[in-house]
Design a protein around this motif. Sequence first.
Motif, mmCIF file in Angstrom:
data_model
loop_
_atom_site.group_PDB
_atom_site.id
_atom_site.type_symbol
_atom_site.label_atom_id
_atom_site.label_comp_id
_atom_site.label_asym_id
_atom_site.label_seq_id
_atom_site.Cartn_x
_atom_site.Cartn_y
_atom_site.Cartn_z
ATOM 1 N N SER A 191 41.775 37.075 35.403
ATOM 2 C CA SER A 191 41.026 36.120 34.589
ATOM 3 C C SER A 191 41.947 35.130 33.889
ATOM 4 N N ALA A 192 43.012 35.636 33.267
ATOM 5 C CA ALA A 192 43.901 34.767 32.499
ATOM 6 C C ALA A 192 44.628 33.766 33.387
ATOM 7 N N GLU A 193 44.996 34.201 34.587
ATOM 8 C CA GLU A 193 45.777 33.344 35.487
ATOM 9 C C GLU A 193 44.910 32.540 36.451
ATOM 10 N N LYS A 194 43.585 32.760 36.404
ATOM 11 C CA LYS A 194 42.648 32.052 37.293
ATOM 12 C C LYS A 194 43.095 32.163 38.759
ATOM 13 N N ILE A 195 43.266 33.394 39.204
ATOM 14 C CA ILE A 195 43.829 33.668 40.522
ATOM 15 C C ILE A 195 42.883 33.228 41.634
ATOM 16 N N ASP A 196 43.439 32.521 42.625
ATOM 17 C CA ASP A 196 42.701 32.094 43.806
ATOM 18 C C ASP A 196 42.914 33.025 44.997
ATOM 19 N N ARG A 197 44.036 33.725 44.995
ATOM 20 C CA ARG A 197 44.399 34.532 46.155
ATOM 21 C C ARG A 197 45.169 35.761 45.685
ATOM 22 N N ILE A 198 44.743 36.940 46.100
ATOM 23 C CA ILE A 198 45.503 38.165 45.875
ATOM 24 C C ILE A 198 46.195 38.539 47.179
ATOM 25 N N GLY A 231 32.315 36.662 39.475
ATOM 26 C CA GLY A 231 32.196 35.750 38.349
ATOM 27 C C GLY A 231 32.588 34.327 38.659
ATOM 28 N N LEU A 232 33.112 34.086 39.877
ATOM 29 C CA LEU A 232 33.494 32.738 40.274
ATOM 30 C C LEU A 232 32.279 31.973 40.786
ATOM 31 N N CYS A 233 32.377 30.657 40.773
ATOM 32 C CA CYS A 233 31.265 29.810 41.209
ATOM 33 C C CYS A 233 31.738 28.794 42.247
ATOM 34 N N GLY A 234 30.830 28.391 43.115
ATOM 35 C CA GLY A 234 31.068 27.263 44.013
ATOM 36 C C GLY A 234 32.293 27.418 44.874
ATOM 37 N N ARG A 235 33.119 26.359 44.892
ATOM 38 C CA ARG A 235 34.285 26.309 45.760
ATOM 39 C C ARG A 235 35.306 27.367 45.411
ATOM 40 N N ALA A 236 35.401 27.719 44.126
ATOM 41 C CA ALA A 236 36.349 28.755 43.727
ATOM 42 C C ALA A 236 35.998 30.082 44.377
ATOM 43 N N ALA A 237 34.714 30.424 44.408
ATOM 44 C CA ALA A 237 34.273 31.664 45.055
ATOM 45 C C ALA A 237 34.488 31.608 46.561
ATOM 46 N N GLU A 238 34.229 30.456 47.166
ATOM 47 C CA GLU A 238 34.389 30.310 48.607
ATOM 48 C C GLU A 238 35.851 30.387 49.030
ATOM 49 N N ALA A 239 36.750 29.886 48.188
ATOM 50 C CA ALA A 239 38.165 29.826 48.542
ATOM 51 C C ALA A 239 38.908 31.126 48.252
ATOM 52 N N PHE A 240 38.346 31.996 47.421
ATOM 53 C CA PHE A 240 39.048 33.212 47.017
ATOM 54 C C PHE A 240 39.300 34.125 48.226
ATOM 55 N N ARG A 241 40.503 34.752 48.249
ATOM 56 C CA ARG A 241 40.849 35.692 49.299
ATOM 57 C C ARG A 241 41.555 36.907 48.711
ATOM 58 N N PHE A 242 41.244 38.055 49.306
ATOM 59 C CA PHE A 242 41.991 39.288 49.053
ATOM 60 C C PHE A 242 42.720 39.612 50.347
ATOM 61 N N TRP A 301 34.983 47.188 51.424
ATOM 62 C CA TRP A 301 34.622 46.307 50.303
ATOM 63 C C TRP A 301 34.149 44.937 50.803
ATOM 64 N N HIS A 302 34.586 44.555 51.984
ATOM 65 C CA HIS A 302 34.024 43.336 52.569
ATOM 66 C C HIS A 302 32.625 43.587 53.124
ATOM 67 N N HIS A 303 32.487 44.609 53.949
ATOM 68 C CA HIS A 303 31.211 44.824 54.639
ATOM 69 C C HIS A 303 30.111 45.261 53.680
ATOM 70 N N THR A 304 30.472 46.000 52.646
ATOM 71 C CA THR A 304 29.455 46.487 51.718
ATOM 72 C C THR A 304 29.168 45.494 50.603
ATOM 73 N N PHE A 305 30.235 44.902 50.045
ATOM 74 C CA PHE A 305 30.076 44.063 48.857
ATOM 75 C C PHE A 305 30.306 42.573 49.115
ATOM 76 N N GLY A 306 30.795 42.234 50.314
ATOM 77 C CA GLY A 306 30.999 40.827 50.635
ATOM 78 C C GLY A 306 32.319 40.244 50.181
ATOM 79 N N LEU A 307 33.215 41.053 49.618
ATOM 80 C CA LEU A 307 34.499 40.529 49.153
ATOM 81 C C LEU A 307 35.227 39.852 50.316
#
Length: 355
Positions: free
Chosen positions: A70-77, A117-128, A173-179
């Motif tokens: 949250s503090a670092e506004k991470i886009d990619r883990i 908790g992310l919205c829009g493009r931030a949620a779409e761009a996030f990767r684990f 976690w991808h197939h069940t929760f969509g991560l």
Amino acid sequence: MNILVTGGAGFIGSALCRHLVADPDNRVVSLDKLTYAGNLASLRQIENLRNYRFVRADICDEGAIASILSAEKIDRIMHLAAETHVDRSIDGPGAFIETNILGTFRLLQAALHYWRGLCGRAAEAFRFHHVSTDEVFGALSLDDESFNESTPYAPSSPYSASKAASDHLVRAWHHTFGLPVVLTNCSNNYGPFQFPEKLIPLTILNAMEERPLPVYGNGTNVRDWLYVDDHARALDLVALKGTVSESYNIGGGCERTNLHVVDTICDILDGKRPRRNGKSHRDLIAFVDDRPGHDWRYAMDTSKIERELGLKPRESFETGIERTIDWYLENGWWWQPIRDRNYRGERLGRSVAAP
């Protein structure tokens, strides 16, 4: 791009951090628990850069991870934190279960909550991005085809079993929760800043000190060797352009027996740093009892990552091993304190074939 690298003070993690911060558009947060193999000296050249920060934390601490995301506004883990040494997993498997399985679970939970908790493009761009090993596939015979991304899992050591479990968790976690996840499985890495219990640095440093060069069994176990900077480039590319939920094999295309690796190091050192008695460094080779359950051969089919992402290694084994030897010859400031502190004795002597 704000990137969190777990295990950032480790061998591959530190190489990845050094690669990522070279792009000024990236901001890299390196996270590490700093166990025996985590070394901040590996990050010395980037520690004062404006687009880099180190955080000491444990991936099992879900609350701490959540705060950092949250503090670092991470886009990619980019998840590299793991116990990785096969011999240690045989001696003490508990740490591997704790870090590789439970730690990955805690990290996934924190990532899932943050992503939701992310919205829009931030949620779409996030990767684990989960970084794993070829050892989850088990062992090959000489005539077997190389591991591909569809090869069934057949782990044979506590280490590889714990990594296989973590791979399954990430997919679930991808197939069940969509991560949104991507996975990579790599072959044996080598290069600068590798902890001196692994085959290549152990052989280089023991040879320099005129100590025995232990080789398990008869030395015919085969590994595919990948130069660590080639791996870092591949990880960056997969995280950016890899297809969500897909896995990619990353290899060096350099199958060599352990004995061939040791012989090559000896021959190069014969030219670069001859022994005082004039004999070859090969005379220091000492065959030792084989490791329990020692997998005979690993080999990676990398056609998928080459076809889809256009990636091939830049280093051959011959160029990479010479660069590696030169680095250890020139950088005693990094490895000498490790050798002097705790690991000069039996532990280093028996660690001769792990990835």
